[in-house]
Design a protein around this motif. Sequence first.
Motif: not given
Length: 392
Positions: A140-141, A180-187, A193-199
């Motif tokens: 859930a998180s 990274t993939q676990a926390m934000i998904g396969p975006t 870069t991780i910053s790009r994926r988060l954005a």
Amino acid sequence: MVWMTAAEALKVLNVRPQTLYANVSRGKIRAKSDEADPRRSLYHRDDVLRMARRSNGRRKIEAVSAQAMQWGDPVLPSAISTAADGRLLYRGHDAVTLSDTATLEEIADLLWQAEPGQPLAAPAAAASAAHAPAALPAPASALGAGLLALALRSASDAPSMDRPAAELRAEAAAVLATLTQAMIGPTGDPTTTISRRLALAWQRPASEDLLRRALVLMADHELNASTFATRVAISTGASLAAGVLAGFTTLTGPLHGGASAEFAQLIAAAKRQGAEAAVASWRASGRALPGFGHRLYAQGDPRARALMKLLPELQPHTDLAAAAEAQAGELPNIDFALTLLAAAHGLPDDAPFILFALGRCVGWLAHALEQVQARRPIRPRARYVGPSAGTC
């Protein structure tokens, strides 16, 4: 009064001026210039009282060791990062300066000591797919997702001992990609870069530069609780994923990675009753004031300043900062800045936690790689304070 003069501090401590100044230089007592007379300094009352409570005279070695384990003195040699003279340095480079242009992946290459021409972190995201099970429950998180992904890797990854450094560095990149993939998904593109994926994941493309800066500033911070936990696990020969898992679990505590959630409670209280009353009530409860103060930075957290200068003033954040300085002599720290960033840019409620965890994962892995080279377990002794034999 939050601050006291040198004469008042010396009277409380019952020491010579040189001892007071030495404690200031070691970061044990915070000091600032006296606005009424810039030639004088003022000393933080809480720090002075804490030092005064320590027993006088030569302390036994176990007492010194116990204090070192709790706070203040490094317990392990490390060449990765240090807080010195009000700055945070990554292998001798100012972290704030690096945050102006570097990506988290470039910081990983610096801290992991990538070989010239062989950047490791950016292209390694796809490597994590080989370690991921075909189907996972959906936590859930982001916290739950990170714990699960790291635990699954820990159950199958090889021990870290007696393996080539280049192989371990490549595995470190894959562990970072897994989290990274676990926390934000396969975006988006997994090799960006991780910053790009988060954005992209948060639908805030205009925020990418600030996210990049925040990740860089969070990458490492000496031997904090999570980093020490990582090194203890790695010292047994555990896998890199297991070491990161040990560090990650400490973020569930409100005194470390959970500080942003605590600060959210303070924000809510300030909205209900006003900033001054919220700070006073929180301090009266005996709890540490979240989002403010850091004992390594007498003049304020440089990471927070670096982010806050690029963010707008918001309420009740601005009033809380004024109340915290007036009532406790504390300045905003990185937890305050991450929460302000999330509020100013409409990021998810757990964005400060995710930025903390993904940025700090780079540091955990750097310390894991360094600890592997030590080839010895970390095993402090306990100072037994229980009943003696035959009394129970």
